[in-house]
Design a protein around this motif. Structure first.
Motif, short mmCIF file in Angstrom:
data_model
loop_
_atom_site.label_atom_id
_atom_site.label_comp_id
_atom_site.label_asym_id
_atom_site.label_seq_id
_atom_site.Cartn_x
_atom_site.Cartn_y
_atom_site.Cartn_z
N TRP A 1 22.11 11.81 -8.28
CA TRP A 1 20.93 12.62 -7.98
C TRP A 1 19.69 12.05 -8.66
CZ3 TRP A 1 18.66 14.38 -12.37
CH2 TRP A 1 19.46 14.56 -13.51
N GLN A 2 19.85 11.56 -9.89
CA GLN A 2 18.71 11.01 -10.62
C GLN A 2 18.25 9.68 -10.01
OE1 GLN A 2 19.35 9.71 -14.75
NE2 GLN A 2 17.45 10.75 -15.32
N GLY A 3 19.22 8.83 -9.68
CA GLY A 3 18.90 7.53 -9.10
C GLY A 3 18.18 7.64 -7.77
N ILE A 4 18.67 8.50 -6.89
CA ILE A 4 18.07 8.66 -5.55
C ILE A 4 16.66 9.23 -5.67
CG2 ILE A 4 18.21 9.97 -3.40
CD1 ILE A 4 20.05 7.61 -3.42
N ALA A 5 16.48 10.23 -6.53
CA ALA A 5 15.16 10.84 -6.68
C ALA A 5 14.14 9.81 -7.16
CB ALA A 5 15.24 12.00 -7.66
N LEU A 6 14.54 8.95 -8.11
CA LEU A 6 13.63 7.92 -8.63
C LEU A 6 13.41 6.82 -7.61
CD1 LEU A 6 14.96 7.70 -12.29
CD2 LEU A 6 12.87 8.80 -11.50
N LEU A 7 14.42 6.55 -6.78
CA LEU A 7 14.30 5.52 -5.75
C LEU A 7 13.24 5.89 -4.72
CD1 LEU A 7 15.84 2.83 -5.41
CD2 LEU A 7 17.27 3.97 -3.72
N MET A 8 12.99 7.19 -4.58
CA MET A 8 12.01 7.65 -3.60
C MET A 8 10.57 7.34 -4.01
SD MET A 8 13.56 11.19 -1.98
CE MET A 8 13.47 12.11 -3.50
N THR A 9 10.40 6.72 -5.20
CA THR A 9 9.05 6.31 -5.62
C THR A 9 8.63 5.01 -4.95
OG1 THR A 9 9.94 5.12 -7.54
CG2 THR A 9 9.29 7.42 -7.88
N SER A 10 9.51 4.37 -4.21
CA SER A 10 9.20 3.07 -3.60
C SER A 10 7.92 3.08 -2.76
CB SER A 10 10.39 2.58 -2.76
OG SER A 10 10.16 1.28 -2.27
N PRO A 11 7.71 4.10 -1.87
CA PRO A 11 6.45 4.11 -1.09
C PRO A 11 5.20 4.20 -1.97
CG PRO A 11 8.07 5.60 -0.13
CD PRO A 11 8.61 5.18 -1.46
N LEU A 12 5.34 4.75 -3.18
CA LEU A 12 4.20 4.83 -4.09
C LEU A 12 3.81 3.42 -4.57
CD1 LEU A 12 5.37 7.90 -6.24
CD2 LEU A 12 4.10 7.90 -4.07
N PHE A 13 4.81 2.60 -4.87
CA PHE A 13 4.55 1.21 -5.25
C PHE A 13 3.93 0.43 -4.08
CE2 PHE A 13 7.93 2.04 -8.48
CZ PHE A 13 7.18 1.72 -9.62
N VAL A 14 4.39 0.75 -2.86
CA VAL A 14 3.83 0.08 -1.68
C VAL A 14 2.34 0.38 -1.55
CG1 VAL A 14 3.86 0.00 0.85
CG2 VAL A 14 6.02 0.03 -0.41
N THR A 15 1.96 1.63 -1.82
CA THR A 15 0.54 2.00 -1.76
C THR A 15 -0.28 1.21 -2.77
OG1 THR A 15 1.08 4.25 -1.02
CG2 THR A 15 -1.09 3.92 -2.00
N ILE A 16 0.25 1.10 -4.00
CA ILE A 16 -0.45 0.34 -5.04
C ILE A 16 -0.59 -1.12 -4.63
CG2 ILE A 16 -0.31 -0.49 -7.42
CD1 ILE A 16 1.14 2.13 -8.11
N GLY A 17 0.50 -1.70 -4.12
CA GLY A 17 0.48 -3.10 -3.70
C GLY A 17 -0.46 -3.34 -2.52
N SER A 18 -0.50 -2.39 -1.60
CA SER A 18 -1.38 -2.52 -0.44
C SER A 18 -2.84 -2.59 -0.86
CB SER A 18 -1.17 -1.34 0.52
OG SER A 18 0.13 -1.34 1.05
N GLY A 19 -3.18 -1.78 -1.87
CA GLY A 19 -4.56 -1.76 -2.33
C GLY A 19 -4.92 -2.94 -3.21
N LEU A 20 -4.01 -3.31 -4.13
CA LEU A 20 -4.33 -4.34 -5.10
C LEU A 20 -4.03 -5.76 -4.62
CD1 LEU A 20 -3.04 -2.66 -8.40
CD2 LEU A 20 -5.35 -2.62 -7.43
N LEU A 21 -2.94 -5.93 -3.85
CA LEU A 21 -2.53 -7.27 -3.43
C LEU A 21 -2.98 -7.62 -2.02
CD1 LEU A 21 1.08 -7.33 -4.92
CD2 LEU A 21 -1.02 -8.22 -5.93
N LEU A 22 -2.77 -6.68 -1.07
CA LEU A 22 -3.14 -6.96 0.31
C LEU A 22 -4.60 -6.60 0.60
CD1 LEU A 22 0.05 -5.75 2.25
CD2 LEU A 22 -0.48 -8.02 1.32
N LYS A 23 -5.27 -6.02 -0.41
CA LYS A 23 -6.70 -5.68 -0.29
C LYS A 23 -6.97 -4.71 0.86
CE LYS A 23 -7.50 -8.52 -3.65
NZ LYS A 23 -7.75 -8.01 -5.03
N GLU A 24 -5.97 -3.85 1.16
CA GLU A 24 -6.19 -2.84 2.19
C GLU A 24 -6.97 -1.67 1.60
OE1 GLU A 24 -2.46 -1.69 3.82
OE2 GLU A 24 -2.06 -3.63 4.74
N LYS A 25 -7.67 -0.96 2.45
CA LYS A 25 -8.46 0.17 1.98
C LYS A 25 -7.54 1.36 1.71
CE LYS A 25 -12.42 3.09 3.12
NZ LYS A 25 -13.46 3.44 4.14
N VAL A 26 -7.51 1.81 0.47
CA VAL A 26 -6.72 2.98 0.08
C VAL A 26 -7.69 4.04 -0.42
CG1 VAL A 26 -4.90 3.85 -1.43
CG2 VAL A 26 -4.77 1.50 -0.56
#
Length: 298
Positions: free
Chosen positions: A99-124
Protein backbone atom coordinates in the motif's frame (compact mmCIF):
# COMPACT_ATOMS: atom_id res chain seq x y z
CA UNK A 1 -4.69 2.60 -35.45
CA UNK A 2 -6.52 3.89 -32.39
CA UNK A 3 -10.15 2.98 -31.84
CA UNK A 4 -12.42 4.68 -29.31
CA UNK A 5 -14.13 2.15 -27.06
CA UNK A 6 -13.93 3.75 -23.58
CA UNK A 7 -15.75 0.98 -21.69
CA UNK A 8 -13.36 -1.68 -23.00
CA UNK A 9 -10.47 0.68 -22.27
CA UNK A 10 -11.58 1.01 -18.65
CA UNK A 11 -11.89 -2.78 -18.35
CA UNK A 12 -8.38 -3.18 -19.79
CA UNK A 13 -6.76 -0.75 -17.32
CA UNK A 14 -8.58 -2.36 -14.39
CA UNK A 15 -7.38 -5.76 -15.61
CA UNK A 16 -3.83 -4.38 -15.71
CA UNK A 17 -4.30 -3.16 -12.12
CA UNK A 18 -5.32 -6.65 -10.98
CA UNK A 19 -2.31 -8.20 -12.76
CA UNK A 20 0.14 -5.66 -11.31
CA UNK A 21 -1.33 -6.30 -7.85
CA UNK A 22 -0.52 -10.00 -8.38
CA UNK A 23 3.04 -9.09 -9.43
CA UNK A 24 3.50 -6.77 -6.44
CA UNK A 25 2.34 -9.54 -4.11
CA UNK A 26 4.39 -12.33 -5.69
CA UNK A 27 7.73 -10.47 -5.38
CA UNK A 28 7.73 -10.03 -1.56
CA UNK A 29 6.23 -13.52 -1.25
CA UNK A 30 9.14 -14.95 -3.27
CA UNK A 31 11.80 -13.09 -1.30
CA UNK A 32 10.26 -14.27 1.98
CA UNK A 33 10.90 -17.92 1.04
CA UNK A 34 14.03 -17.59 -1.13
CA UNK A 35 17.47 -15.89 -0.84
CA UNK A 36 17.30 -14.82 -4.51
CA UNK A 37 18.47 -11.22 -5.05
CA UNK A 38 15.99 -8.52 -6.12
CA UNK A 39 18.10 -7.65 -9.19
CA UNK A 40 17.97 -11.28 -10.33
CA UNK A 41 14.19 -11.32 -9.85
CA UNK A 42 13.82 -8.26 -12.10
CA UNK A 43 16.18 -9.80 -14.67
CA UNK A 44 14.32 -13.11 -14.98
CA UNK A 45 10.88 -11.49 -14.63
CA UNK A 46 11.37 -9.20 -17.63
CA UNK A 47 13.22 -11.82 -19.65
CA UNK A 48 10.24 -14.16 -19.26
CA UNK A 49 7.87 -11.26 -19.99
CA UNK A 50 9.80 -10.54 -23.19
CA UNK A 51 9.46 -14.17 -24.28
CA UNK A 52 5.71 -14.06 -23.67
CA UNK A 53 5.47 -10.78 -25.63
CA UNK A 54 7.45 -11.93 -28.66
CA UNK A 55 4.40 -13.30 -30.57
CA UNK A 56 2.62 -9.96 -30.07
CA UNK A 57 5.69 -8.03 -31.25
CA UNK A 58 6.00 -10.28 -34.32
CA UNK A 59 2.51 -9.29 -35.46
CA UNK A 60 3.59 -5.62 -35.36
CA UNK A 61 6.50 -6.31 -37.73
CA UNK A 62 9.58 -7.13 -35.67
CA UNK A 63 12.34 -5.80 -37.96
CA UNK A 64 10.29 -2.91 -39.29
CA UNK A 65 9.75 -1.68 -35.73
CA UNK A 66 13.52 -1.35 -35.20
CA UNK A 67 14.02 1.43 -37.77
CA UNK A 68 15.02 4.63 -35.95
CA UNK A 69 17.44 7.56 -36.11
CA UNK A 70 17.59 7.80 -32.30
CA UNK A 71 19.07 4.49 -31.15
CA UNK A 72 21.21 6.18 -28.46
CA UNK A 73 18.22 7.96 -26.96
CA UNK A 74 16.24 4.70 -26.93
CA UNK A 75 19.11 3.06 -25.04
CA UNK A 76 19.10 5.89 -22.49
CA UNK A 77 15.33 5.81 -21.92
CA UNK A 78 15.35 2.03 -21.44
CA UNK A 79 18.27 2.40 -19.01
CA UNK A 80 16.13 4.83 -17.00
CA UNK A 81 13.26 2.34 -17.04
CA UNK A 82 15.59 -0.46 -15.91
CA UNK A 83 16.77 1.57 -12.90
CA UNK A 84 13.13 2.29 -12.01
CA UNK A 85 12.31 -1.42 -12.24
CA UNK A 86 15.25 -2.31 -9.99
CA UNK A 87 14.27 0.34 -7.41
CA UNK A 88 10.69 -0.91 -7.39
CA UNK A 89 11.70 -4.58 -7.13
CA UNK A 90 14.10 -3.81 -4.27
CA UNK A 91 11.32 -1.89 -2.50
CA UNK A 92 8.97 -4.87 -2.71
CA UNK A 93 11.72 -7.32 -1.78
CA UNK A 94 12.69 -5.32 1.34
CA UNK A 95 9.65 -5.59 1.88
CA UNK A 96 7.97 -2.20 1.90
CA UNK A 97 4.20 -2.66 2.40
CA UNK A 98 2.45 -2.74 -0.97
CA UNK A 99 0.00 0.00 0.00
CA UNK A 100 2.83 2.40 0.81
CA UNK A 101 4.82 1.60 -2.33
CA UNK A 102 1.87 2.02 -4.71
CA UNK A 103 0.74 5.29 -3.11
CA UNK A 104 4.25 6.75 -3.46
CA UNK A 105 4.57 5.41 -7.01
CA UNK A 106 1.61 7.57 -7.97
CA UNK A 107 3.87 10.63 -7.64
CA UNK A 108 5.38 9.83 -11.06
CA UNK A 109 3.10 12.27 -13.00
CA UNK A 110 4.23 15.02 -10.60
CA UNK A 111 7.86 14.45 -11.63
CA UNK A 112 6.75 14.50 -15.28
CA UNK A 113 5.23 17.95 -14.74
CA UNK A 114 8.49 19.24 -13.21
CA UNK A 115 10.53 17.75 -16.06
CA UNK A 116 8.20 19.15 -18.71
CA UNK A 117 8.67 22.64 -17.34
CA UNK A 118 12.38 22.54 -16.51
CA UNK A 119 13.81 20.20 -19.17
CA UNK A 120 11.41 20.29 -22.13
CA UNK A 121 10.73 24.01 -21.57
CA UNK A 122 6.97 23.45 -21.89
CA UNK A 123 4.64 26.04 -20.44
CA UNK A 124 3.42 24.92 -17.01
CA UNK A 125 0.90 27.30 -15.46
CA UNK A 126 0.78 28.28 -11.79
CA UNK A 127 -2.15 25.99 -10.99
CA UNK A 128 -0.22 22.93 -12.17
CA UNK A 129 2.81 23.94 -10.08
CA UNK A 130 0.51 24.27 -7.05
CA UNK A 131 -1.06 20.86 -7.79
CA UNK A 132 2.43 19.34 -8.05
CA UNK A 133 3.45 20.88 -4.73
CA UNK A 134 0.29 19.56 -3.04
CA UNK A 135 0.96 16.10 -4.51
CA UNK A 136 4.36 16.00 -2.84
CA UNK A 137 2.78 17.13 0.43
CA UNK A 138 0.57 14.04 0.13
CA UNK A 139 3.70 11.92 -0.34
CA UNK A 140 5.26 13.46 2.79
CA UNK A 141 2.13 12.60 4.79
CA UNK A 142 2.60 8.95 3.78
CA UNK A 143 6.40 8.94 4.28
CA UNK A 144 6.49 10.88 7.60
CA UNK A 145 10.20 11.75 7.27
CA UNK A 146 9.97 13.57 10.62
CA UNK A 147 9.05 10.33 12.41
CA UNK A 148 11.60 8.49 14.59
CA UNK A 149 10.69 5.29 12.74
CA UNK A 150 11.55 6.75 9.33
CA UNK A 151 13.74 4.42 7.23
CA UNK A 152 15.52 5.71 4.10
CA UNK A 153 14.58 2.47 2.30
CA UNK A 154 11.01 3.78 1.94
CA UNK A 155 12.32 6.32 -0.59
CA UNK A 156 12.84 3.51 -3.15
CA UNK A 157 9.27 3.85 -4.57
CA UNK A 158 9.88 7.60 -4.92
CA UNK A 159 13.13 6.83 -6.77
CA UNK A 160 11.23 4.40 -9.05
CA UNK A 161 8.59 7.08 -9.70
CA UNK A 162 11.34 9.59 -10.55
CA UNK A 163 13.15 7.32 -13.03
CA UNK A 164 9.88 6.22 -14.66
CA UNK A 165 8.91 9.89 -14.99
CA UNK A 166 12.25 10.56 -16.75
CA UNK A 167 11.49 7.58 -18.98
CA UNK A 168 8.06 9.04 -19.78
CA UNK A 169 9.64 12.37 -20.72
CA UNK A 170 11.99 10.56 -23.12
CA UNK A 171 9.01 8.75 -24.66
CA UNK A 172 7.19 12.06 -25.01
CA UNK A 173 10.21 13.57 -26.77
CA UNK A 174 10.84 10.61 -29.11
CA UNK A 175 7.18 9.97 -29.98
CA UNK A 176 7.19 12.94 -32.35
CA UNK A 177 9.47 10.99 -34.73
CA UNK A 178 9.25 7.29 -33.77
CA UNK A 179 6.09 5.17 -33.67
CA UNK A 180 4.68 3.52 -30.53
CA UNK A 181 5.66 0.17 -32.09
CA UNK A 182 9.31 1.27 -32.13
CA UNK A 183 9.05 2.38 -28.50
CA UNK A 184 7.70 -0.98 -27.37
CA UNK A 185 10.15 -3.00 -29.47
CA UNK A 186 13.26 -1.26 -28.09
CA UNK A 187 11.94 -1.34 -24.53
CA UNK A 188 11.62 -5.11 -24.41
CA UNK A 189 14.72 -5.83 -26.49
CA UNK A 190 17.05 -3.59 -24.45
CA UNK A 191 15.60 -4.06 -20.96
CA UNK A 192 17.14 -7.54 -20.52
CA UNK A 193 20.80 -6.52 -21.22
CA UNK A 194 20.43 -3.58 -18.82
CA UNK A 195 18.95 -5.85 -16.15
CA UNK A 196 21.85 -8.29 -16.67
CA UNK A 197 24.33 -5.44 -16.19
CA UNK A 198 22.61 -4.30 -12.97
CA UNK A 199 22.41 -7.89 -11.68
CA UNK A 200 26.16 -8.41 -12.31
CA UNK A 201 26.91 -5.13 -10.52
CA UNK A 202 25.04 -6.46 -7.46
CA UNK A 203 26.76 -9.85 -7.65
CA UNK A 204 27.94 -11.02 -4.23
CA UNK A 205 31.41 -12.59 -3.66
CA UNK A 206 29.76 -16.02 -3.45
CA UNK A 207 28.00 -15.51 -6.80
CA UNK A 208 24.32 -15.79 -7.68
CA UNK A 209 21.93 -17.82 -5.57
CA UNK A 210 20.49 -20.15 -8.17
CA UNK A 211 16.69 -20.19 -8.08
CA UNK A 212 15.13 -23.43 -6.92
CA UNK A 213 12.46 -25.29 -8.89
CA UNK A 214 9.71 -23.53 -6.93
CA UNK A 215 11.48 -20.18 -7.44
CA UNK A 216 11.34 -20.68 -11.21
CA UNK A 217 7.61 -21.28 -10.89
CA UNK A 218 7.24 -17.90 -9.15
CA UNK A 219 9.47 -16.18 -11.74
CA UNK A 220 7.61 -17.63 -14.74
CA UNK A 221 4.33 -16.53 -13.18
CA UNK A 222 5.81 -13.07 -12.53
CA UNK A 223 6.91 -12.77 -16.16
CA UNK A 224 3.56 -14.00 -17.46
CA UNK A 225 1.60 -11.51 -15.32
CA UNK A 226 4.00 -8.69 -16.28
CA UNK A 227 3.58 -9.39 -20.01
CA UNK A 228 -0.22 -9.53 -19.73
CA UNK A 229 -0.28 -6.33 -17.66
CA UNK A 230 1.84 -4.44 -20.19
CA UNK A 231 -0.39 -5.62 -23.02
CA UNK A 232 -3.49 -4.60 -21.06
CA UNK A 233 -2.07 -1.10 -20.48
CA UNK A 234 -1.18 -0.71 -24.15
CA UNK A 235 -4.65 -1.92 -25.13
CA UNK A 236 -6.34 0.47 -22.68
CA UNK A 237 -4.61 3.54 -24.12
CA UNK A 238 -5.37 2.30 -27.63
CA UNK A 239 -9.10 2.08 -26.84
CA UNK A 240 -9.59 5.33 -24.90
CA UNK A 241 -8.07 8.75 -24.20
CA UNK A 242 -5.55 9.09 -21.36
CA UNK A 243 -7.79 11.59 -19.53
CA UNK A 244 -10.60 9.01 -19.45
CA UNK A 245 -8.31 6.13 -18.45
CA UNK A 246 -6.46 7.92 -15.62
CA UNK A 247 -9.20 7.74 -12.91
CA UNK A 248 -9.58 3.98 -13.47
CA UNK A 249 -5.81 3.58 -13.09
CA UNK A 250 -6.10 4.79 -9.49
CA UNK A 251 -8.09 1.63 -8.68
CA UNK A 252 -4.67 -0.06 -8.44
CA UNK A 253 -4.27 1.42 -4.94
CA UNK A 254 -7.23 -0.38 -3.28
CA UNK A 255 -6.43 -3.51 -5.33
CA UNK A 256 -2.88 -3.59 -3.95
CA UNK A 257 -4.10 -2.77 -0.44
CA UNK A 258 -6.48 -5.74 -0.68
CA UNK A 259 -3.71 -8.04 -1.98
CA UNK A 260 -1.35 -6.98 0.81
CA UNK A 261 -4.04 -7.57 3.43
CA UNK A 262 -5.02 -11.01 2.07
CA UNK A 263 -1.46 -12.32 1.70
CA UNK A 264 0.56 -10.50 4.38
CA UNK A 265 -2.11 -9.09 6.68
CA UNK A 266 -0.75 -5.58 6.00
CA UNK A 267 -3.30 -3.02 7.20
CA UNK A 268 -2.65 0.56 6.03
CA UNK A 269 -2.96 3.40 8.57
CA UNK A 270 -5.33 6.31 8.11
CA UNK A 271 -2.51 8.56 6.87
CA UNK A 272 -2.35 6.50 3.66
CA UNK A 273 -5.84 7.48 2.55
CA UNK A 274 -5.27 11.18 3.32
CA UNK A 275 -1.90 11.30 1.54
CA UNK A 276 -3.13 9.18 -1.39
CA UNK A 277 -6.25 11.33 -1.80
CA UNK A 278 -4.09 14.48 -2.10
CA UNK A 279 -1.79 12.78 -4.65
CA UNK A 280 -4.75 11.48 -6.69
CA UNK A 281 -6.51 14.88 -6.80
CA UNK A 282 -3.25 16.60 -7.81
CA UNK A 283 -2.52 14.02 -10.51
CA UNK A 284 -6.07 14.12 -11.90
CA UNK A 285 -5.89 17.91 -12.16
CA UNK A 286 -2.53 17.76 -13.95
CA UNK A 287 -3.84 15.07 -16.34
CA UNK A 288 -6.94 17.15 -17.10
CA UNK A 289 -4.85 20.29 -17.69
CA UNK A 290 -2.43 18.37 -19.93
CA UNK A 291 -5.30 16.99 -22.03
CA UNK A 292 -6.94 20.42 -22.30
CA UNK A 293 -3.68 22.01 -23.43
CA UNK A 294 -3.07 19.24 -26.00
CA UNK A 295 -6.49 19.81 -27.54
CA UNK A 296 -5.86 23.56 -27.75
CA UNK A 297 -2.56 22.91 -29.57
CA UNK A 298 -4.21 20.65 -32.19
Amino acid sequence: MQTHQPVKGAIAIITAGVLFACVNTLIPKLTSVSPIDASVIALVQYLVAFLFLMPSMATMGFFQSLKTKHFGQHCFRVFLSAIGIQCWTMALAHPIPIWQGIALLMTSPLFVTIGSGLLLKEKVDRKRWIATFLGFIGAMIILEPWSENFDWIVLLPIAAAFFWACYSLMVKKLSSEDSPTTMVAYLFILITPFNILIALTNLSPTGFSLPSFSDFGFLILLGFFTALAQLAVAKAYNLADASYIQPFDFIKLPLNVLAGWLVFNWVPPGKLWLGAAIIIVATMYITHAETKQSKQNE
